[in-house]
Design a protein around this motif. Structure first.
Motif, short mmCIF file in Angstrom:
data_model
loop_
_atom_site.label_atom_id
_atom_site.label_comp_id
_atom_site.label_asym_id
_atom_site.label_seq_id
_atom_site.Cartn_x
_atom_site.Cartn_y
_atom_site.Cartn_z
N THR A 49 0.83 -1.20 0.00
CA THR A 49 0.00 0.00 0.00
C THR A 49 0.87 1.25 0.00
O THR A 49 1.84 1.34 0.76
N ALA A 50 0.53 2.19 -0.86
CA ALA A 50 1.25 3.46 -0.95
C ALA A 50 0.26 4.60 -0.76
O ALA A 50 -0.88 4.52 -1.22
N SER A 51 0.69 5.65 -0.11
CA SER A 51 -0.18 6.81 0.07
C SER A 51 0.21 7.95 -0.85
O SER A 51 -0.52 8.93 -0.96
N ALA A 52 1.38 7.84 -1.51
CA ALA A 52 1.84 8.91 -2.39
C ALA A 52 2.85 8.35 -3.39
O ALA A 52 3.41 7.28 -3.21
N SER A 53 3.06 9.13 -4.44
CA SER A 53 4.07 8.80 -5.44
C SER A 53 5.26 9.73 -5.23
O SER A 53 5.09 10.90 -4.91
N PRO A 54 6.50 9.26 -5.36
CA PRO A 54 6.90 7.89 -5.71
C PRO A 54 6.87 6.97 -4.50
O PRO A 54 6.96 7.42 -3.35
N TYR A 55 6.74 5.70 -4.79
CA TYR A 55 6.77 4.67 -3.75
C TYR A 55 8.07 3.89 -3.90
O TYR A 55 8.38 3.41 -4.99
N ASN A 56 8.84 3.77 -2.83
CA ASN A 56 10.12 3.05 -2.87
C ASN A 56 9.90 1.59 -2.50
O ASN A 56 9.56 1.29 -1.36
N TRP A 57 10.09 0.70 -3.48
CA TRP A 57 9.94 -0.74 -3.25
C TRP A 57 11.32 -1.29 -2.94
O TRP A 57 12.27 -1.04 -3.67
N THR A 58 11.43 -2.05 -1.86
CA THR A 58 12.71 -2.61 -1.43
C THR A 58 12.67 -4.14 -1.47
O THR A 58 11.62 -4.74 -1.67
#
Length: 172
Positions: A49-58
């Motif tokens: 789940t992301a609340s804003a862009s950009p989202y950092n995927w690790t």
């Protein structure tokens, strides 16, 4: 709009633009190995789940191809939008510490070197880098006869000198 930026060996920034009349406050981002089936309305448990862009995927694996999808959480009974994507990318090679050793066992045997396992080579004609397991070279009567370790795969470059004949210098 869906894009990826700042790609490292283990992370990626997923950027997206909400084009809804009323901007959403929650999104689901999915990064999966390239070639996996595209997500659908029933896909659960693997997206974040992301609340804003950009989202950092690790937590990604180095030198691996991935596909990215994003969907909007429309809140309440409206559920989710359809998935946008895919956008494809490849993670960078991992940093290594010297000295570095590779026995080339994980490479595809070929006299036309294929970029894999974070190695690459520029072709300049018949005498290029090769991964082999039987001692063949583009020049006659040259080449390594066996590998230093492992099950016989090795990397070498066959070099031809006009005055002295052909030589092959193995790299282990």
């Amino acid at each position: 709009m869906l894009a990826v930026n700042n790609i490292t060996d283990t992370t990626v920034d997923v950027e997206f633009t909400d084009t809804n009349a009323t901007a959403a406050t929650s999104y689901e981002v999915l990064v999966q190995p390239a070639g996996d089936p595209a997500p659908d309305a029933t896909t659960t448990g693997i997206q974040q789940t992301a609340s804003a862009s950009p989202y950092n995927w690790t937590g990604l694996t180095a030198f691996t191809n991935y596909d990215v999808y994003v969907r909007t959480d429309c809140m309440g009974a409206a559920g989710f939008s359809v998935w946008s994507g895919p956008i494809s990318f490849q993670t960078a090679c991992a940093v290594f510490t010297a000295p570095y050793f590779d026995n080339f066992e994980a490479f595809t045997a070929s006299t036309n070197f294929v970029e894999e396992n974070c190695w690459s080579a520029d072709s300049d004609g018949a005498y290029d880098w090769n991964v082999d397991n039987n001692g063949s070279t583009p020049s006659t009567g040259t080449g390594p006869l066996g590998a230093f370790s492992g099950s016989q795969s090795f990397l070498y470059r066959s070099i031809f000198y006009r005055c002295r004949g052909a030589f092959s210098f193995p790299y282990y």
